[in-house]
Scaffold this motif. Structure first.
Motif, PDB file in Angstrom:
ATOM      1  N   ASP A   1      -6.819   6.382  -0.344  1.00 59.89           N
ATOM      2  CA  ASP A   1      -6.594   5.116   0.109  1.00 59.89           C
ATOM      3  C   ASP A   1      -6.247   4.424  -1.098  1.00 59.89           C
ATOM      4  O   ASP A   1      -6.593   4.559  -2.295  1.00 59.89           O
ATOM      5  N   GLU A   2      -5.298   3.317  -0.742  1.00 61.07           N
ATOM      6  CA  GLU A   2      -4.754   2.338  -1.745  1.00 61.07           C
ATOM      7  C   GLU A   2      -5.221   1.166  -1.551  1.00 61.07           C
ATOM      8  O   GLU A   2      -4.575   0.738  -0.442  1.00 61.07           O
ATOM      9  N   CYS A   3      -5.788   0.438  -2.103  1.00 58.30           N
ATOM     10  CA  CYS A   3      -6.488  -0.931  -1.690  1.00 58.30           C
ATOM     11  C   CYS A   3      -5.583  -2.219  -2.394  1.00 58.30           C
ATOM     12  O   CYS A   3      -5.735  -3.297  -2.342  1.00 58.30           O
TER      13      CYS A   3
ATOM     14  N   SER B   1      -2.631   0.911   2.096  1.00 57.02           N
ATOM     15  CA  SER B   1      -1.918   2.473   2.424  1.00 57.02           C
ATOM     16  C   SER B   1      -2.849   3.379   2.245  1.00 57.02           C
ATOM     17  O   SER B   1      -3.700   3.289   1.349  1.00 57.02           O
ATOM     18  N   MET B   2      -2.344   4.682   2.690  1.00 59.27           N
ATOM     19  CA  MET B   2      -3.249   5.678   2.670  1.00 59.27           C
ATOM     20  C   MET B   2      -2.511   6.801   3.110  1.00 59.27           C
ATOM     21  O   MET B   2      -1.173   7.075   3.596  1.00 59.27           O
TER      22      MET B   2
ATOM     23  N   LEU C   1      -9.554   0.075   9.210  1.00 55.72           N
ATOM     24  CA  LEU C   1      -9.012   0.302   7.814  1.00 55.72           C
ATOM     25  C   LEU C   1      -8.985  -1.219   7.179  1.00 55.72           C
ATOM     26  O   LEU C   1      -9.092  -1.210   5.882  1.00 55.72           O
TER      27      LEU C   1
ATOM     28  N   GLN D   1      -3.553  10.808   4.261  1.00 53.67           N
ATOM     29  CA  GLN D   1      -4.467  11.724   4.652  1.00 53.67           C
ATOM     30  C   GLN D   1      -4.162  13.231   5.147  1.00 53.67           C
ATOM     31  O   GLN D   1      -2.822  13.395   5.542  1.00 53.67           O
TER      32      GLN D   1
ATOM     33  N   GLY E   1      -8.939  12.219   2.456  1.00 53.88           N
ATOM     34  CA  GLY E   1      -8.036  11.166   2.619  1.00 53.88           C
ATOM     35  C   GLY E   1      -7.994  10.257   1.358  1.00 53.88           C
ATOM     36  O   GLY E   1      -9.094  10.488   0.239  1.00 53.88           O
TER      37      GLY E   1
ATOM     38  N   ILE F   1      -7.923  -1.728   2.880  1.00 50.48           N
ATOM     39  CA  ILE F   1      -6.864  -0.778   2.552  1.00 50.48           C
ATOM     40  C   ILE F   1      -5.390  -1.102   3.075  1.00 50.48           C
ATOM     41  O   ILE F   1      -5.243  -2.018   4.119  1.00 50.48           O
TER      42      ILE F   1
END
Length: 298
Positions: free
Chosen positions: A151-153, A132-133, A125, A135, A149, A130
């Motif tokens: 994702d927050e990058c 936070s995420m 990850l 799923q 999923g 990434i």
């Protein structure tokens, strides 16, 4: 008490929920139900969801049939986010430290900060930038098949309870349609393989309907002999040039206690005697039909 993620972090439930977000799941269902191209529809839905919730990446991973690997089969990326799909094919689960153990009883894996994860998944990850995420697991008849999923990058995002609920519902709808398509495709492939096997048989194989004797299926050897077979063709007409079912046809030996029977018949088409075998088999819609197997006798 606020609900908790699989990592123990509280999920924020204090949020303003835009009215149009509540219609998202209805829109997703309508698009999937009406589409003729599910692949394009899923890709479009991932984009809509990604933009609606302002996330960096939305994707789907599907497990291989043996459950040992997963493949990133769909992906949408926001502006400036590097796609990862090509690098995430046949990812071995043995390197992910029992990955599905991260999902809670609701099949949700919420991770506000991936630095809290075990080394295996954290390494993969982090390589995707990434932070936070969220799923949602995909299940088919209770069996885990992958996950959808988000994702927050950009930051360690706090997902609201409303967001988790709507995203989980959207993920469930998408995965349900996707599983249906995969099952249909597998069924079509299996049918194509079966047809190939039957076409290579040195026997005339065909299926006839009970009572009417209409030919429902014929293998290639049969079609080569009788290319005129089409919708509504009757067995006794095309094979034996008879106006009614042959008196010696083995189907007349079949009953509740006898499912297979054989007989010798003279074929007017071949002008030779053939060995004909009839077997009761199940067909579409649960009805029973006759599988006919014929061979020329020396």
């Amino acid at each position: 008490e606020s609900p908790r993620s699989s990592l123990g972090a509280n999920i924020d439930s204090d949020s303003a929920w835009p009215d149009n977000w509540g219609n998202l799941s209805k829109y997703v269902f309508r698009v999937l139900y009406q589409t003729a191209d599910l692949e394009k529809a899923v890709a479009r839905i991932l984009e809509i969801v990604g933009r609606q919730f302002d996330v960096s990446r939305v994707y789907i991973f599907e497990d291989t049939p043996d459950g040992k690997y997963c493949d990133n089969t769909f992906e949408w990326c926001g502006p400036g986010v590097k796609p990862q799909r090509d690098q995430l094919q046949r990812v071995p689960y043995e390197e992910l430290d029992d990955y599905y153990a991260n999902f809670n009883d609701s099949d949700i894996f919420y991770c506000r900060d991936i630095s809290a994860l075990p080394a295996g998944p954290r390494k993969i990850l982090e390589s995707q930038d990434i932070k936070s995420m969220l799923q949602r697991a995909i299940r088919d008849d209770g069996q885990l098949k992958g996950y959808v999923g988000f994702d927050e990058c950009r930051s360690n995002r706090i997902w609201t309870q409303e967001q988790i609920e709507i995203l989980s519902l959207v993920a469930e709808i998408v995965s349900t349609f996707l599983l249906k398509q995969r099952a249909q495709k597998e069924s079509e492939q299996a049918r194509a393989c079966l047809n190939t096997i039957l076409d290579y048989q040195e026997t005339w194989l065909y299926v006839i309907e009970k009572d009417t004797f209409e030919i429902l299926y014929a293998n290639q050897k049969t079609l080569n002999l009788l290319p005129m077979i089409g919708s509504g063709s009757l067995c006794h007409e095309v094979f034996y040039k008879a106006s009614a079912p042959c008196a010696g046809c083995p189907v007349f030996q079949l009953n509740d206690g006898v499912k297979t029977a054989a007989a010798k018949l003279h074929s007017a088409v071949l002008d030779k005697t053939v060995s004909a075998k009839a077997t009761v088999i199940p067909w579409t819609d649960g009805k029973e039909v006759y599988l006919m197997s014929c061979q020329e006798l020396e």
